[in-house]
Design a protein around this motif. Structure first.
Motif, PDB file in Angstrom:
ATOM      1  N   UNK A 105       0.850  -1.194   0.000  1.00  0.00           N
ATOM      2  CA  UNK A 105       0.000   0.000   0.000  1.00  0.00           C
ATOM      3  C   UNK A 105       0.884   1.241   0.000  1.00  0.00           C
ATOM      4  N   UNK A 106       0.687   2.080  -0.998  1.00  0.00           N
ATOM      5  CA  UNK A 106       1.502   3.286  -1.162  1.00  0.00           C
ATOM      6  C   UNK A 106       0.819   4.449  -0.447  1.00  0.00           C
ATOM      7  N   UNK A 107       1.584   5.144   0.384  1.00  0.00           N
ATOM      8  CA  UNK A 107       1.040   6.263   1.175  1.00  0.00           C
ATOM      9  C   UNK A 107       2.065   7.391   1.247  1.00  0.00           C
ATOM     10  N   UNK A 108       2.430   7.908   0.078  1.00  0.00           N
ATOM     11  CA  UNK A 108       3.560   8.835  -0.009  1.00  0.00           C
ATOM     12  C   UNK A 108       3.217  10.292   0.266  1.00  0.00           C
ATOM     13  N   UNK A 109       1.948  10.654   0.331  1.00  0.00           N
ATOM     14  CA  UNK A 109       1.547  12.059   0.460  1.00  0.00           C
ATOM     15  C   UNK A 109       1.744  12.547   1.895  1.00  0.00           C
ATOM     16  N   UNK A 110       2.641  13.519   2.077  1.00  0.00           N
ATOM     17  CA  UNK A 110       2.939  14.015   3.423  1.00  0.00           C
ATOM     18  C   UNK A 110       2.014  15.139   3.860  1.00  0.00           C
ATOM     19  N   UNK A 111       1.092  15.561   2.995  1.00  0.00           N
ATOM     20  CA  UNK A 111       0.284  16.746   3.292  1.00  0.00           C
ATOM     21  C   UNK A 111      -0.609  16.549   4.506  1.00  0.00           C
ATOM     22  N   UNK A 112      -1.376  15.455   4.513  1.00  0.00           N
ATOM     23  CA  UNK A 112      -2.338  15.228   5.594  1.00  0.00           C
ATOM     24  C   UNK A 112      -2.296  13.766   6.013  1.00  0.00           C
ATOM     25  N   UNK A 113      -2.611  13.511   7.266  1.00  0.00           N
ATOM     26  CA  UNK A 113      -2.617  12.136   7.774  1.00  0.00           C
ATOM     27  C   UNK A 113      -3.898  11.397   7.403  1.00  0.00           C
ATOM     28  N   UNK A 114      -5.012  12.096   7.374  1.00  0.00           N
ATOM     29  CA  UNK A 114      -6.292  11.490   7.008  1.00  0.00           C
ATOM     30  C   UNK A 114      -7.014  12.449   6.076  1.00  0.00           C
ATOM     31  N   UNK A 115      -7.836  11.900   5.181  1.00  0.00           N
ATOM     32  CA  UNK A 115      -8.538  12.757   4.235  1.00  0.00           C
ATOM     33  C   UNK A 115      -9.913  12.178   3.942  1.00  0.00           C
ATOM     34  N   UNK A 116     -10.585  12.797   2.988  1.00  0.00           N
ATOM     35  CA  UNK A 116     -11.938  12.378   2.629  1.00  0.00           C
ATOM     36  C   UNK A 116     -12.008  10.895   2.288  1.00  0.00           C
ATOM     37  N   UNK A 117     -10.953  10.382   1.645  1.00  0.00           N
ATOM     38  CA  UNK A 117     -10.986   9.030   1.104  1.00  0.00           C
ATOM     39  C   UNK A 117     -10.106   8.040   1.874  1.00  0.00           C
ATOM     40  N   UNK A 118      -9.382   8.490   2.879  1.00  0.00           N
ATOM     41  CA  UNK A 118      -8.354   7.622   3.459  1.00  0.00           C
ATOM     42  C   UNK A 118      -8.336   7.636   4.979  1.00  0.00           C
TER      43      UNK A 118
END
Length: 331
Positions: free
Chosen positions: A132-145
């Motif tokens: 599982x790829x989780x490379x986005x450092x912007x936010x820890x949780x979002x609308x979809x994740x």
């Protein structure tokens, strides 16, 4: 809404059929599915690589099907996860007896549906592994994740894991290499304008005439702040600083850089961003081993960009350099 389409309900199928019509020697479409596979799939003795997700991110993921990268890509409806049965068809199509690795971006629907497909495949005796790829450092949780989102760094996972599989590595080895890339790649993006899903017919969010959003996701998920328009240098510094801090990059480290456009950003602007990225890394005595600039994972016609950094060692450099021949990535 102005789009070059025939019917908002058939855009994905028509796109896939158009891709095969253009590249029949490279790709084939499994009948009654949204699964594109290598024309020579399954490749005997080789671990099969399957990825995918919602459409609208082209060239991800169908553009990376080919020698040295993916064996199959599964396309859901626009910004919608593919169904488990579609993923299952992809797994069966690329399995040569050596097992199949699923490369999944961290979105709730993708994770759930790919895992259900893996269970179906395993029930039929197919050996399946998942990363599982989780490379986005912007936010820890979002609308979809739950947790960090998977964005353009996924393309580097495709490239390096695909190189290992092409060399004949075992499923366990390919899985380990994919996880090594995931542990060493970080990304962050921003948006200048919204995008319009064909079936919806209006923009998915709004930004003012002189407003941008930092940390925006590839489906229009909220970022970390809305701000007035900034210079390319300022945006590059904001995104890169957060990425480098999260990776704990030090002097003399070697990295690969991926400057990604989100669909409506001219190459001119991406190269201007890259100029600043290169300057910052030079000032910090970080060696740029390679740079990729272009559209790798888009968001329909959203204007904006993301910056990905992959920290390299000798093994990752060799695999990054390995031959690849796909529609959207060649080596």
């Amino acid at each position: 809404m102005k789009k070059l389409i025939n019917d908002a309900n058939t855009v994905v199928q028509e796109m896939l059929e158009g891709m095969v019509a253009a590249h029949p020697h490279r790709l084939k479409l499994i009948q009654n599915t949204t699964v594109l596979v290598r024309a020579d799939a399954p490749v005997k003795g080789k671990v099969g690589l399957v990825s995918g997700g919602g459409s609208g991110h082209e060239p991800s993921h169908a553009g990376y099907v080919g020698v040295g990268m993916l064996d199959a890509a599964v396309s859901g409806e626009v910004f919608t996860s593919p169904t488990p049965d579609q993923v299952f068809e992809a797994i069966k199509a690329v399995d040569s007896g050596s097992g199949v690795l699923l490369i999944i971006k961290n979105y709730t629907g993708d994770v759930m549906n790919f895992e259900m497909a893996a269970e179906l495949a395993e029930a039929e005796g197919i050996n399946v592994a998942k990363v599982i790829v989780n490379d986005d450092v912007a936010v820890e949780n979002s609308t979809y994740t739950t947790g960090r989102r998977g964005i353009a760094g996924t393309v580097l996972v495709h490239k390096i894991a695909g190189a290992a599989a092409e060399r004949g590595a075992s499923l366990e080895e390919v899985e380990a290499i994919a996880n090594k890339v995931i542990n060493n790649v970080r990304s962050m993006g921003m948006a200048l304008t919204p995008c319009t899903i064909p079936a919806v017919g209006k923009p998915g969010f709004s930004l003012g005439e002189n407003e941008i959003e930092i940390g925006m996701g590839i489906h229009g998920e909220p970022g970390i702040e809305k701000t007035s328009i900034q210079t390319a240098n300022s945006i590059a510094e904001t995104l890169l600083t957060k990425v480098l801090d999260d990776l704990n990059i030090k002097q003399n480290d070697k990295v690969a850089i991926l400057i990604n456009g989100l669909g409506a950003t001219p190459l001119m602007e991406l190269y201007i961003l890259n100029k600043k990225v290169a300057s910052i890394l030079d000032e910090q005595h970080v060696e740029i081993y390679d740079t990729f600039v272009g559209e790798f994972m888009t968001a329909l016609e959203m204007a904006g960009c993301s910056i990905s950094v992959l920290k390299l060692d000798q093994q990752l450099m060799e695999l990054l350099d390995s031959h690849a021949d796909t529609l959207a990535f060649k080596r």
